[in-house]
Scaffold this motif. Structure first.
Motif, PDB file in Angstrom:
ATOM      1  N   PHE A  62      16.425 -26.260  -0.709  1.00 20.62           N
ATOM      2  CA  PHE A  62      17.643 -27.044  -0.879  1.00 20.62           C
ATOM      3  C   PHE A  62      17.349 -28.448  -0.387  1.00 20.62           C
ATOM      4  O   PHE A  62      16.982 -28.639   0.774  1.00 20.62           O
ATOM      5  N   GLY A  63      17.514 -29.427  -1.274  1.00 21.86           N
ATOM      6  CA  GLY A  63      17.093 -30.765  -0.917  1.00 21.86           C
ATOM      7  C   GLY A  63      15.591 -30.764  -0.701  1.00 21.86           C
ATOM      8  O   GLY A  63      14.833 -30.227  -1.494  1.00 21.86           O
ATOM      9  N   GLY A  64      15.127 -31.315   0.386  1.00 15.96           N
ATOM     10  CA  GLY A  64      13.700 -31.307   0.676  1.00 15.96           C
ATOM     11  C   GLY A  64      13.303 -30.230   1.664  1.00 15.96           C
ATOM     12  O   GLY A  64      12.172 -30.215   2.139  1.00 15.96           O
ATOM     13  N   ARG A  65      14.215 -29.310   1.982  1.00 18.17           N
ATOM     14  CA  ARG A  65      13.941 -28.297   2.990  1.00 18.17           C
ATOM     15  C   ARG A  65      13.620 -26.949   2.353  1.00 18.17           C
ATOM     16  O   ARG A  65      14.297 -26.503   1.441  1.00 18.17           O
ATOM     17  N   ARG A  66      12.576 -26.328   2.892  1.00 13.51           N
ATOM     18  CA  ARG A  66      12.157 -25.012   2.411  1.00 13.51           C
ATOM     19  C   ARG A  66      12.568 -23.955   3.438  1.00 13.51           C
ATOM     20  O   ARG A  66      12.407 -24.141   4.643  1.00 13.51           O
ATOM     21  N   TYR A  67      13.074 -22.822   2.918  1.00 15.10           N
ATOM     22  CA  TYR A  67      13.498 -21.728   3.781  1.00 15.10           C
ATOM     23  C   TYR A  67      12.809 -20.446   3.304  1.00 15.10           C
ATOM     24  O   TYR A  67      13.040 -19.993   2.184  1.00 15.10           O
ATOM     25  N   GLN A 226      25.248 -38.445   7.624  1.00 13.78           N
ATOM     26  CA  GLN A 226      25.821 -37.136   7.904  1.00 13.78           C
ATOM     27  C   GLN A 226      25.732 -36.207   6.689  1.00 13.78           C
ATOM     28  O   GLN A 226      25.502 -35.001   6.819  1.00 13.78           O
ATOM     29  N   PHE A 227      25.917 -36.762   5.503  1.00 13.06           N
ATOM     30  CA  PHE A 227      25.824 -35.968   4.282  1.00 13.06           C
ATOM     31  C   PHE A 227      24.415 -35.411   4.129  1.00 13.06           C
ATOM     32  O   PHE A 227      24.216 -34.231   3.812  1.00 13.06           O
ATOM     33  N   LYS A 228      23.429 -36.254   4.394  1.00 13.72           N
ATOM     34  CA  LYS A 228      22.039 -35.800   4.264  1.00 13.72           C
ATOM     35  C   LYS A 228      21.689 -34.785   5.340  1.00 13.72           C
ATOM     36  O   LYS A 228      20.919 -33.852   5.106  1.00 13.72           O
ATOM     37  N   ALA A 229      22.267 -34.935   6.547  1.00 10.74           N
ATOM     38  CA  ALA A 229      22.032 -33.951   7.603  1.00 10.74           C
ATOM     39  C   ALA A 229      22.583 -32.580   7.203  1.00 10.74           C
ATOM     40  O   ALA A 229      21.982 -31.543   7.492  1.00 10.74           O
ATOM     41  N   LEU A 230      23.707 -32.579   6.497  1.00 12.12           N
ATOM     42  CA  LEU A 230      24.369 -31.343   6.102  1.00 12.12           C
ATOM     43  C   LEU A 230      23.686 -30.669   4.919  1.00 12.12           C
ATOM     44  O   LEU A 230      23.533 -29.440   4.893  1.00 12.12           O
ATOM     45  N   THR A 231      23.255 -31.466   3.934  1.00 11.29           N
ATOM     46  CA  THR A 231      22.768 -30.902   2.671  1.00 11.29           C
ATOM     47  C   THR A 231      21.284 -31.128   2.398  1.00 11.29           C
ATOM     48  O   THR A 231      20.753 -30.552   1.447  1.00 11.29           O
ATOM     49  N   ALA A 232      20.620 -31.980   3.184  1.00 12.92           N
ATOM     50  CA  ALA A 232      19.225 -32.373   2.947  1.00 12.92           C
ATOM     51  C   ALA A 232      19.087 -33.181   1.663  1.00 12.92           C
ATOM     52  O   ALA A 232      18.003 -33.308   1.109  1.00 12.92           O
ATOM     53  N   MET A 233      20.202 -33.726   1.179  1.00 17.43           N
ATOM     54  CA  MET A 233      20.205 -34.558  -0.022  1.00 17.43           C
ATOM     55  C   MET A 233      21.117 -35.751   0.187  1.00 17.43           C
ATOM     56  O   MET A 233      22.031 -35.696   1.012  1.00 17.43           O
ATOM     57  N   PRO A 235      24.122 -38.164  -1.450  1.00 15.95           N
ATOM     58  CA  PRO A 235      25.212 -37.847  -2.378  1.00 15.95           C
ATOM     59  C   PRO A 235      24.797 -37.975  -3.844  1.00 15.95           C
ATOM     60  O   PRO A 235      25.201 -37.149  -4.676  1.00 15.95           O
ATOM     61  N   LEU A 236      23.986 -38.975  -4.168  1.00 13.24           N
ATOM     62  CA  LEU A 236      23.554 -39.143  -5.558  1.00 13.24           C
ATOM     63  C   LEU A 236      22.644 -38.006  -6.001  1.00 13.24           C
ATOM     64  O   LEU A 236      22.734 -37.525  -7.139  1.00 13.24           O
ATOM     65  N   GLN A 237      21.741 -37.554  -5.128  1.00 16.88           N
ATOM     66  CA  GLN A 237      20.868 -36.429  -5.472  1.00 16.88           C
ATOM     67  C   GLN A 237      21.684 -35.153  -5.666  1.00 16.88           C
ATOM     68  O   GLN A 237      21.418 -34.365  -6.582  1.00 16.88           O
ATOM     69  N   TYR A 238      22.661 -34.960  -4.800  1.00 22.05           N
ATOM     70  CA  TYR A 238      23.538 -33.785  -4.898  1.00 22.05           C
ATOM     71  C   TYR A 238      24.279 -33.792  -6.238  1.00 22.05           C
ATOM     72  O   TYR A 238      24.314 -32.797  -6.959  1.00 22.05           O
TER      73      TYR A 238
END
Length: 297
Positions: A62-67, A226-233, A235-238
């Motif tokens: 999700f975004g740039g984060r791998r789980y 804060q948006f990027k902290a929450l989603t790893a993206m 707003p435009l990428q989301y």
């Protein structure tokens, strides 16, 4: 206990073609099964769910984060998120098995208000997604939910009680504060979630950061962080991922060609749509849809 849960999920996913997503008679509870590793990731828009891996392993991005998460672990998704997922460990003898339980914010809020010592809330945006070990009472709740499938008449009475108990153990666990923060929302986090929901519901419209920041009561730069902290993206990428996934669904359903899909999801330029689509899915729209249709057939 783990072997019992494996047997139940296997049994309830083996008679309808096996692989794929299986809804159960219990509202908000589903099973996922895959009999082999996936070579290519699946694009998806995840709801607010708890994904408990019973057997095998999976990777989500999700975004740039791998789980990465495997049996005995759960992926907690507390924000409506576009992303990728791929089964990394599965075989016909030992398929990937997962129990998906949707979060019920109303039930969570009711439980939080009744707890004598609720988890402390941070009051700031946390990660919307994380991996947690899934052991002890939470595992027992999932097992009891799964067992109800063998006694259908008991589902209406007992399932709500077990899910309520699951809420308690999740909120009193090591990630209780994070779950309460993002799933329930309070103060600053609640305003951030309202802004995210506005963007999600109006993804076809141009993004206006100042309007979203005003909903969150933040400056545009602080909202962006804060948006990027929450989603790893950003707003435009989301927004872009939501648009492209919606366009893909429209074309797969035969409801639009590439050009009309581009306009319907908010693009003003079909050529820009095609470039961004190919960048996300690895092929231009028409070629991608043909390949997907062939694979499904």
């Amino acid at each position: 206990m783990a072997d019992t849960l494996v047997d139940i999920v296997k049994r309830h996913t083996g008679g309808r073609g096996g692989e794929g997503f299986h809804e159960t008679p219990i509202k908000g509870v589903s099973f996922i099964r895959a009999d082999r590793r996936q070579q290519h990731p699946t694009h998806l828009v995840s709801q607010r769910v708890l994904c408990v891996v019973v057997q095998g392993a999976k990777c989500s991005i999700f975004g740039g984060r791998r789980y990465d998460y495997s049996a005995g672990q759960a992926l907690v998704v507390s924000v409506h998120m576009p992303g990728l997922s791929r089964v990394t460990r599965a075989s016909p003898a030992e398929p990937y098995l997962c129990v998906v339980i949707e979060f019920d914010p109303a039930a969570m809020r009711e439980m939080l208000e009744s707890m004598p010592a609720p988890p402390p809330l941070s009051g700031s945006a946390q990660r919307g997604i994380f991996v947690a070990d899934f052991t002890g009472p939470t595992t027992e709740c999932v097992l009891r939910l799964a067992r109800l499938l063998d006694t259908p008449d008991a589902i209406a009475v007992l399932a709500p009680m077990i899910k309520r108990e699951l809420c308690y153990w999740l909120l009193t666990g090591p990630h209780g504060g994070e779950i309460a923060d993002v799933v329930l929302g309070s103060g600053h986090t609640q305003r951030m979630m309202k802004a995210l929901h506005r963007l999600r519901d109006q993804f076809r419209k141009p993004v206006r950061i100042d309007e979203l920041a005003a909903i969150a009561r933040l400056s545009p730069s602080a909202f962006h962080r804060q948006f990027k902290a929450l989603t790893a993206m950003t707003p435009l990428q989301y927004q872009k991922q939501l648009r492209l996934l919606e366009a893909r669904d429209l074309m797969m359903a035969g409801a639009a060609n590439a050009e009309s899909a581009a306009y319907r999801v908010g693009y003003e330029s079909p050529s820009q749509f095609s470039r961004e689509y190919a960048r996300m899915f690895g092929a231009p729209p028409r070629r991608d849809v043909v390949a997907l249709s062939t694979a499904v057939a």
